[in-house]
Scaffold this active site. Structure first.
Site, PDB file in Angstrom:
ATOM      1  N   ALA A  66      24.514  38.084  23.585  1.00  0.00           N
ATOM      2  CA  ALA A  66      24.261  39.380  23.101  1.00  0.00           C
ATOM      3  C   ALA A  66      25.114  39.111  21.220  1.00  0.00           C
ATOM      4  O   ALA A  66      25.749  38.066  21.703  1.00  0.00           O
ATOM      5  CB  ALA A  66      25.821  40.562  23.482  1.00  0.00           C
ATOM      6  N   GLY A 112      24.919  37.777  27.907  1.00  0.00           N
ATOM      7  CA  GLY A 112      24.675  38.853  28.434  1.00  0.00           C
ATOM      8  C   GLY A 112      23.192  38.274  28.986  1.00  0.00           C
ATOM      9  O   GLY A 112      22.717  38.838  29.493  1.00  0.00           O
ATOM     10  N   GLU A 115      23.490  37.467  32.526  1.00  0.00           N
ATOM     11  CA  GLU A 115      23.381  38.857  32.762  1.00  0.00           C
ATOM     12  C   GLU A 115      21.486  39.409  32.877  1.00  0.00           C
ATOM     13  O   GLU A 115      21.402  39.288  33.862  1.00  0.00           O
ATOM     14  CB  GLU A 115      23.807  40.016  31.796  1.00  0.00           C
ATOM     15  CG  GLU A 115      25.478  39.549  32.458  1.00  0.00           C
ATOM     16  CD  GLU A 115      26.921  40.542  31.464  1.00  0.00           C
ATOM     17  OE1 GLU A 115      27.762  42.022  31.914  1.00  0.00           O
ATOM     18  OE2 GLU A 115      26.325  40.644  29.683  1.00  0.00           O
ATOM     19  N   GLU A 135      32.967  36.596  27.853  1.00  0.00           N
ATOM     20  CA  GLU A 135      33.560  37.094  27.180  1.00  0.00           C
ATOM     21  C   GLU A 135      34.612  37.856  26.696  1.00  0.00           C
ATOM     22  O   GLU A 135      35.605  38.407  26.309  1.00  0.00           O
ATOM     23  CB  GLU A 135      32.811  39.099  28.364  1.00  0.00           C
ATOM     24  CG  GLU A 135      31.187  39.337  27.653  1.00  0.00           C
ATOM     25  CD  GLU A 135      30.446  38.503  28.590  1.00  0.00           C
ATOM     26  OE1 GLU A 135      29.252  39.165  28.225  1.00  0.00           O
ATOM     27  OE2 GLU A 135      31.299  37.943  28.978  1.00  0.00           O
TER      28      GLU A 135
END
Length: 260
Positions: A66, A112, A115, A135
């Protein structure tokens, strides 16, 4: 539809969506998440699209994570809203899409990015792929479904280790974990995805959408997957695809599914 951060291409029933932020290693910002939602929704509603492939531009990254600069100063409320909106708009949306979505993982798929790949219906990786959920090294946890989908795919113990260590695994390890279905050289990645898509497109798109619904149901709390399967199985009997499929079988010919 014109996009700033993604590219779309349609060819013989396959829509390829390319995340195109190479200077940022295709990191997901809010605009890219919105654009991916719109492109996926458009492809899903297009009767000509039978399979969707998601890939990152360039050779270095699928999605490297992200865009941290967008949320580095968020408070508790803003962080919770970011995760909730992202999950609803893109990650849960992909998982429950009625059109099959293949993640072509080329290079880094981190945070992300992993994910996003896990939200797709399955994954094909290039040999240079590196995957992880880093993360916790930033003082946060995966917020786009990573703590839920990773243990479903690789098991609780391996998911715990990957999240706690914030480390990366390579394509061979991802294959042994069951995180990806296939690993090929990078120049062969899209070709294999297209080969698999061609096999998918020989079958009933209506039945495939019901299968996606039934398989997903077994991972949802409070839902009896067997009951969903029974209902989905019954629904198939009311379709033109079922009539064509069974007739073709009895007539010993190849089915020509109308997709209805």
């Amino acid at each position: 539809m014109a996009f700033n951060n993604i590219l779309t291409a349609d060819s013989n029933g396959i829509t390829t969506i390319t995340i195109n932020r190479p200077s940022k290693l295709n990191a997901l910002n809010r605009e890219t998440i919105q654009e991916l939602h719109e492109a996926l929704d458009e492809a899903n509603q297009n009767e000509k699209t039978k399979v969707i492939i998601v890939i990152g531009s360039g050779e270095k990254a699928f999605v490297a994570g992200a865009d941290i600069s967008e949320f580095a100063d968020f408070n508790v409320e803003e962080g919770s809203k970011l995760a909730a909106q992202g999950q609803a708009l893109l990650f849960d949306f992909i998982e429950n899409l009625s059109t099959p979505v293949i993640a072509a993982v080329n290079g880094f798929a981190l945070g992300g990015g992993l994910e996003l790949a896990m939200a797709c219906h399955f994954r094909v990786a290039s040999t240079n792929a590196k995957m992880g959920l880093p993360e916790t090294s930033l003082g946060v946890i995966p917020g786009y479904g990573g703590t839920q989908r990773l243990p479903q795919l690789v098991g609780k113990g391996r998911a715990m280790e990957m999240v706690m260590t914030a480390g990366m695994i390579d394509a061979a390890q991802a294959l042994s974990y069951g995180l990806v279905n296939h690993v090929v050289e990078q120049e062969e990645l899209l070709a294999l995805c297209h080969k698999i898509a061609d096999k998918i497109m020989r079958n009933s798109s209506v039945a495939i959408s019901e299968a996606i619904k039934a398989i997903n149901a077994s991972y949802k709390d409070g839902i009896n997957g067997y009951d969903v399967e029974i209902e989905a199985f019954g629904n198939c009997f009311g379709t033109e695809d079922f009539t064509e499929g069974t007739t073709a079988f009895l007539e010993k010919r190849k089915a020509n599914f109308p997709g209805r």
